[in-house]
Design an enzyme around this catalytic site. Structure first.
Site, PDB file in Angstrom:
ATOM      1  N   TYR A  62      -2.320 -57.678 -16.714  1.00 38.85           N
ATOM      2  CA  TYR A  62      -1.765 -56.910 -15.603  1.00 38.85           C
ATOM      3  C   TYR A  62      -0.780 -57.800 -14.867  1.00 38.85           C
ATOM      4  O   TYR A  62      -1.091 -58.953 -14.568  1.00 38.85           O
ATOM      5  CB  TYR A  62      -2.871 -56.467 -14.642  1.00 38.85           C
ATOM      6  CG  TYR A  62      -3.037 -54.968 -14.580  1.00 38.85           C
ATOM      7  CD1 TYR A  62      -2.074 -54.179 -13.958  1.00 38.85           C
ATOM      8  CD2 TYR A  62      -4.145 -54.345 -15.135  1.00 38.85           C
ATOM      9  CE1 TYR A  62      -2.217 -52.797 -13.897  1.00 38.85           C
ATOM     10  CE2 TYR A  62      -4.303 -52.968 -15.078  1.00 38.85           C
ATOM     11  CZ  TYR A  62      -3.332 -52.197 -14.464  1.00 38.85           C
ATOM     12  OH  TYR A  62      -3.463 -50.841 -14.404  1.00 38.85           O
ATOM     13  N   GLU A  64       1.693 -56.824 -12.026  1.00 42.90           N
ATOM     14  CA  GLU A  64       2.464 -56.152 -10.987  1.00 42.90           C
ATOM     15  C   GLU A  64       3.413 -57.132 -10.302  1.00 42.90           C
ATOM     16  O   GLU A  64       3.032 -58.243  -9.958  1.00 42.90           O
ATOM     17  CB  GLU A  64       1.543 -55.514  -9.963  1.00 42.90           C
ATOM     18  CG  GLU A  64       0.848 -54.267 -10.480  1.00 42.90           C
ATOM     19  CD  GLU A  64       0.085 -53.535  -9.393  1.00 42.90           C
ATOM     20  OE1 GLU A  64      -0.016 -54.081  -8.278  1.00 42.90           O
ATOM     21  OE2 GLU A  64      -0.412 -52.423  -9.660  1.00 42.90           O
ATOM     22  N   ASP A 208      23.526 -42.306 -18.336  1.00 44.33           N
ATOM     23  CA  ASP A 208      22.304 -42.237 -19.138  1.00 44.33           C
ATOM     24  C   ASP A 208      22.714 -42.386 -20.605  1.00 44.33           C
ATOM     25  O   ASP A 208      23.210 -41.447 -21.229  1.00 44.33           O
ATOM     26  CB  ASP A 208      21.607 -40.893 -18.910  1.00 44.33           C
ATOM     27  CG  ASP A 208      20.253 -40.803 -19.597  1.00 44.33           C
ATOM     28  OD1 ASP A 208      20.015 -41.583 -20.542  1.00 44.33           O
ATOM     29  OD2 ASP A 208      19.435 -39.951 -19.206  1.00 44.33           O
ATOM     30  N   THR A 234      16.692 -45.532 -22.703  1.00 45.36           N
ATOM     31  CA  THR A 234      15.460 -45.836 -23.414  1.00 45.36           C
ATOM     32  C   THR A 234      15.749 -47.031 -24.318  1.00 45.36           C
ATOM     33  O   THR A 234      16.900 -47.437 -24.503  1.00 45.36           O
ATOM     34  CB  THR A 234      15.006 -44.642 -24.268  1.00 45.36           C
ATOM     35  OG1 THR A 234      16.094 -44.238 -25.105  1.00 45.36           O
ATOM     36  CG2 THR A 234      14.572 -43.478 -23.401  1.00 45.36           C
ATOM     37  N   LYS A 237      15.306 -44.993 -30.019  1.00 46.37           N
ATOM     38  CA  LYS A 237      16.477 -44.277 -30.506  1.00 46.37           C
ATOM     39  C   LYS A 237      17.407 -45.238 -31.269  1.00 46.37           C
ATOM     40  O   LYS A 237      16.958 -45.969 -32.133  1.00 46.37           O
ATOM     41  CB  LYS A 237      17.184 -43.567 -29.354  1.00 46.37           C
ATOM     42  CG  LYS A 237      16.287 -42.543 -28.636  1.00 46.37           C
ATOM     43  CD  LYS A 237      17.077 -41.750 -27.617  1.00 46.37           C
ATOM     44  CE  LYS A 237      16.230 -40.658 -26.971  1.00 46.37           C
ATOM     45  NZ  LYS A 237      15.562 -41.110 -25.745  1.00 46.37           N
ATOM     46  N   ARG A 243       8.954 -47.773 -27.613  1.00 45.09           N
ATOM     47  CA  ARG A 243       9.086 -46.664 -26.669  1.00 45.09           C
ATOM     48  C   ARG A 243       9.009 -47.218 -25.256  1.00 45.09           C
ATOM     49  O   ARG A 243       7.947 -47.412 -24.682  1.00 45.09           O
ATOM     50  CB  ARG A 243       7.977 -45.637 -26.913  1.00 45.09           C
ATOM     51  CG  ARG A 243       8.012 -45.008 -28.299  1.00 45.09           C
ATOM     52  CD  ARG A 243       9.300 -44.227 -28.545  1.00 45.09           C
ATOM     53  NE  ARG A 243       9.414 -43.086 -27.684  1.00 45.09           N
ATOM     54  CZ  ARG A 243       9.045 -41.854 -28.020  1.00 45.09           C
ATOM     55  NH1 ARG A 243       8.511 -41.613 -29.203  1.00 45.09           N
ATOM     56  NH2 ARG A 243       9.195 -40.863 -27.167  1.00 45.09           N
TER      57      ARG A 243
END
Length: 428
Positions: A62, A64, A208, A234, A237, A243
């Site tokens: 984790y 953060e 985008d 992203t 692609k 992903r």
């Protein structure tokens, strides 16, 4: 099905013992990806290295916050991983700032809203039926419910973006944000024109580039960097990564972007995904990736030409990038019927609306195809006439309800692909 030794399913010994049912499903998907011609333009094959990175012990952490500014201890290695991904993103795309923490493309776009607009503010984006994305202010999306979405479209006939309309809407509506880019745009995006309009009305321009990021990285599509305030993408692609997503911007927007991603929208980043993004960006910096990006475009153009020669109607008349949008109205076969028939023939596409489509979105007139995946497998322009022939035969079979013909095509597809092993699926 393929019997090529480089296309056999990967071994998952621990998973096979712990959960044989799921292991079998993963194996079936590996075989499906090996034996089918994947033409969905938003899909690709990642390398074995990217796959390995997503399965590392970085999954266990984790983290953060950002590198050097975490809310958890034990981040010595994680900080270096994230910094590596950030620096590689900055180098590959030539940007001043990069954030590699967004979980996917939609949260990345939401972060842009959070950074530069307030609920109820006006945003200008491409209409979904014209090729835009849900998160560009379309009504059924949260972005269309929380913000006032205004949409621009394309010109009838040419199906090219109507920049007179974009400018008129921007002057009239004074949007806080203008989005350019989309999910079914087969032509080069004129970032300079959008940038000029955004500057005139004082809007933040968000480019985008989720679909074309790999093409931009490989120099096969113009970059939005000189013109856009923020770039959203992203990392899968055409970029051939995991992903995930990234937000890139000018240095002056770095603080707003980072604050919007964390703590604005997200908690801890997915460190295993960050590592895989770093790997993909290293691959994207190699000369071979530049060759790949240009080959994707060359294949798409060759495929479009072969389809035109067979009498197919293509939105905008062709393509400048990785994507071809086919209007099947003249073939008397709805897009959904064609897509499902193609799937049974071993050719994976998606049904899609076309501009000014009289049919409903869940039963539209078109199909959307692209060349990233087949190019990753090594197919070249010499194979595109055969791909067009398979598509044509499958559409004709769909019109006649000829399942035997689809089965024959599926066998032909698998036989060809046996000689083109897919990256990431290969075994020793």
């Amino acid at each position: 099905m393929s019997t090529h030794p480089m296309s056999q399913p990967l071994s998952h010994p621990a998973l096979s013992v712990a959960d044989p049912e799921l292991a079998a499903l993963v194996g079936a998907e590996e075989q499906l990806q090996a034996d089918t011609l994947r033409l969905i333009p938003s899909e690709n094959y990642v390398s074995a290295a990217v796959l390995e990175a997503t399965g590392t012990v970085l999954q266990n952490k984790y983290s953060e916050g950002y590198a050097g500014r975490r809310y958890y201890e034990g981040q010595q290695n994680i900080d270096l991983v994230e910094t590596l991904a950030v620096e590689r993103a900055k180098a590959v795309f030539g940007v001043e700032h990069a954030n590699v923490q967004p979980y996917s493309g939609s949260p990345a776009n939401l972060a842009a809203y959070l950074a530069f607009a307030e609920p109820g503010d006006t945003v200008l984006g491409m209409a979904l039926p014209m090729g835009g994305h849900l998160t560009h202010g379309w009504g059924v999306s949260a972005t269309g419910r929380w913000f006032r979405g205004v949409q621009y479209g394309v010109r009838p006939g040419s199906a090219l973006i109507d920049f007179d309309e974009v400018r008129d809407l921007a002057r009239k509506e004074r949007p806080k944000i203008i989005f350019c880019g989309g999910t079914a745009v087969p032509r080069t995006i004129d970032f300079a024109a959008f940038g000029e309009i955004a500057r005139e009305v004082g809007a933040v321009l968000v480019a985008d580039i989720a679909h074309i990021a790999g093409l931009v990285a490989g120099g096969a599509h113009p970059s939005p960097v000189p013109h856009a305030d923020v770039i959203s993408t992203t990392t899968h692609k055409t970029l051939r990564g995991p992903r995930g997503a990234m937000l890139m911007s000018r240095a002056s927007h770095a603080k707003a972007v980072d604050k919007a991603v964390f703590p604005g929208l997200q908690g801890g980043p997915h460190n295993h995904t960050t590592a895989a993004i770093a790997v993909a960006l290293r691959e994207a910096a190699a000369p071979s990736f530049r060759d790949y990006a240009h080959a994707v475009v060359a294949n798409a153009k060759a495929l479009a030409e072969a389809l035109l020669a067979r009498g197919y109607d293509l939105v905008s008349g062709g393509t400048d990038n990785h994507l071809v949008l086919i209007d099947l109205t003249s073939k008397d076969v709805p897009g959904k019927v064609a897509a499902k028939a193609l799937d049974r023939a071993g050719i994976v596409v998606n049904y899609n609306t076309v501009p000014f489509d009289p049919r409903k979105p869940f039963d539209p007139s078109g199909i959307r195809i692209g060349t990233p995946s087949l190019t990753s497998r090594g197919l070249g322009t010499d194979r595109m006439p055969l791909v067009a022939e398979w598509i044509d035969r499958s559409v004709q079979a769909a019109a006649k309800g000829d399942e035997d013909a689809l089965a024959v095509i599926r066998g032909e597809v698998a036989e060809l692909l046996a000689g083109y092993p897919a990256p990431g699926l290969a075994t020793d």
